[in-house]
Design an enzyme around this catalytic site. Structure first.
Site: not given
Ligand code: NAD
Length: 506
Positions: A192, A267, A301, A400
């Site tokens: 997906k 993750e 990331c 973040e």
């Protein structure tokens, strides 16, 4: 418009036409599938937020079809020899290399990443496949563990059909990174992709057929996380979910997967420190600091989004940094000169711009950037941004941002550097710059992060573990770690025939 950009735009258009002209379908059981509900969504290019075409919005029924296809294909694929899997996956890698230009042009237009990085990402995608292709014959290997009167051996078997859910920042590369080991292990896959960047997933699915993967081994369902993604995490045929995305979404993945007791690997986000000591190689550290936050549009990331710089060089380092940040070339992602492209979506740009207000409110200094690039038109262009005078307690140091935005914080000594670096809910990566090798080792030991680089930017070694601690995730990718996730380990214990068996009822 310069000549190279014009040429790339023309080339990209030839590859994008098909996506504009017809609805991008799912790929189920070896063929394109329009989707049961007929619902679609509009896919925008970050370059100007115009449509690149409609995409089928997958429903729970589409996911069910894909999962059943993966389930039916599993027995034969899991029994296919490692050597045969190696052959097919290597063929896949070769096809990706042949289509690299198409993949990188489509990817750049779909997610706004500069073409200079997307060329490398397409090559990395092929490399991921080659690496795991070559490991396929040994995927089932285990240990032999001896006792005095028994022999134990372990072997690994593929866990079953798996779900892979990916984000939009480097969609092609990340998808190959997650899917290649699953296929090499003998699992079948339902992918997906992220709704903001669905196109390269379709190129991947098509390539799987050309490479000779049997029908049902690779399935792709487009659509939204809350519907298609959720249905995938809840489907009983799926035995494991490999997920890459935001930390909050990771908690949803865990919750949704719990009822069917799936294995999960998440993750997630990061707020990674780069720590520059007074004795660091100034120029190398400067290059790495700039690269690790402003490459890939800062939508990375492992980006080093918190700069911790020691007092002795802070003034000089920040002045040099400011100059470099102001010289970064922001532009159209298909321009080979562009270093920073547009952010993925207007909603993400708005989120990132919100941190400019947060910086002002908390009295940090916006030393560079902080504004949109109006002359580039209606795309999601932002000037690379540097915050100075920041404290680790500020919102800009804790959350973040996932954009080209760096928060700089000074520190006095090693002890303070460690305390600041670890004072975060995340634990993905850490970078240390020092001329003292002992200090490099001490810092690497002390940092609470899944990955630490000393005197280097993010350098990926495919057999090494990749993943984070704390709120940055659960599990590791890479080499054998990926096989451990996608496979069950069985222990077989065989007696020498000499040991005494406890006797009851004789
Ligand atoms: P996201 O969490 O919003 O979406 C990721 C994927 O999850 C998308 O495909 C989305 O459709 C799907 N999704 C959303 N809700 C879901 C649900 N309830 N159930 C199932 N699927 C769902 O993340 P994003 O905004 O696409 O990506 C950016 C994030 O990804 C950042 O936080 C970044 O740090 C992280 N990321 C982490 C790594 C890593 O290796 N740690 C790598 C790349 C990106």
């Amino acid at each position: 418009m310069n000549g190279q950009l014009a040429e790339n735009l023309k080339k990209a258009e030839t590859h994008l036409r098909r996506f504009r002209d017809s609805v991008t379908a799912h790929y189920i059981n070896g063929e394109p599938s329009p989707g049961i509900s007929g619902e679609t969504f509009d896919n925008l290019t970050p370059t100007d937020n115009t449509s690149l075409g409609l995409v089928a919005a997958g429903s729970a029924q589409d996911i069910d079809r894909a999962c059943r296809a993966a389930q039916e294909a599993f027995p034969a694929w899991s029994r296919t020899s490692g050597k045969e899997r190696r052959k097919i996956l290597n063929r896949f890698a070769g096809l990706v290399e042949r289509r690299a230009e198409e993949i990188s042009l489509v990817e750049s237009m779909d997610c706004g990443q500069p073409i200079r990085f997307m060329r490398a990402a397409a090559a990395r995608g092929a490399e991921n496949f080659r690496f795991f292709a070559d490991k396929a014959p040994e995927a089932g290997d285990g240990l032999s563990l001896h006792q005095d009167q028994h022999l134990n051996y372990t072997k690994r078997t593929p866990i079953g059909p798996v779900g892979v859910i990916t984000p939009w920042n480097t969609p092609f590369m990340l998808s190959t990174w997650k899917i290649a080991p699953a296929l090499a292990a003998g699992c079948t896959v339902v992918h997906k992709p992220a709704e903001f960047s669905p196109l390269s997933a379709m190129l991947l699915a098509e390539t799987s057929r050309e490479a000779g993967l049997p029908d049902g081994v690779w399935n792709t369902v487009n659509g939204f996380g809350e519907s298609a993604g959720k249905a995938l995490t809840e489907h009983p045929a799926i035995k494991a979910i490999g997920f890459v995305g935001e930390t909050v979404t990771g908690t949803h993945i865990m919750r949704q997967s719990a009822a069917t007791l799936k294995r999960i690997h998440v993750e997630l986000g990061g707020k990674n420190p780069v720590i520059v000591f007074d004795d660091a190689d100034f120029e190398r550290a400067l290059d790495a600091v700039v690269f690790m936050i402003y490459s890939l549009n800062g939508q990375r990331c492992t980006s080093s989004s918190r700069l911790l710089v020691q007092d002795g060089i802070a003034g000089r380092f920040l002045a040099a940094l400011e100059q470099r940040v102001n010289s970064i070339r922001v532009g159209h992602p298909l321009d080979p000169a562009t270093e920073l492209g547009p952010l993925i979506h207007p909603s993400h740009l708005e989120k990132v711009m919100g941190y400019m207000d947060a910086a002002r409110e908390e009295n940090a200094i916006i030393a560079a950037g902080g504004v949109r690039v109006a002359e580039l038109g209606p795309g999601n262009y932002l000037r690379p941004t540097l915050f100075r005078n920041a404290a680790n307690s500020m919102k800009i140091a804790r959350e973040e941002i996932f954009g080209p935005v760096l928060t700089a914080i000074p520190f006095a000594d090693e002890e303070e550097a460690v305390a600041l670096a670890n004072d975060t809910s995340y634990g993905l990566a850490g970078y240390v710059w020092t001329g003292d090798s002992g200090r490099g080792i001490r810092m690497a030991e002390a940092l609470e992060a899944g990955m630490v680089w000393v005197n280097s930017e993010n350098n990926r070694n495919l057999p090494s573990p990749f993943g984070g601690m704390k709120q940055s995730g659960i599990g590791r990718d890479g080499g054998d770690y990926s096989f451990d996730f996608y496979m069950e380990t069985k222990n077989v214990c065989i007696a020498h025939g000499t040991h005494r068996i406890p006797v009851l009822g004789r």
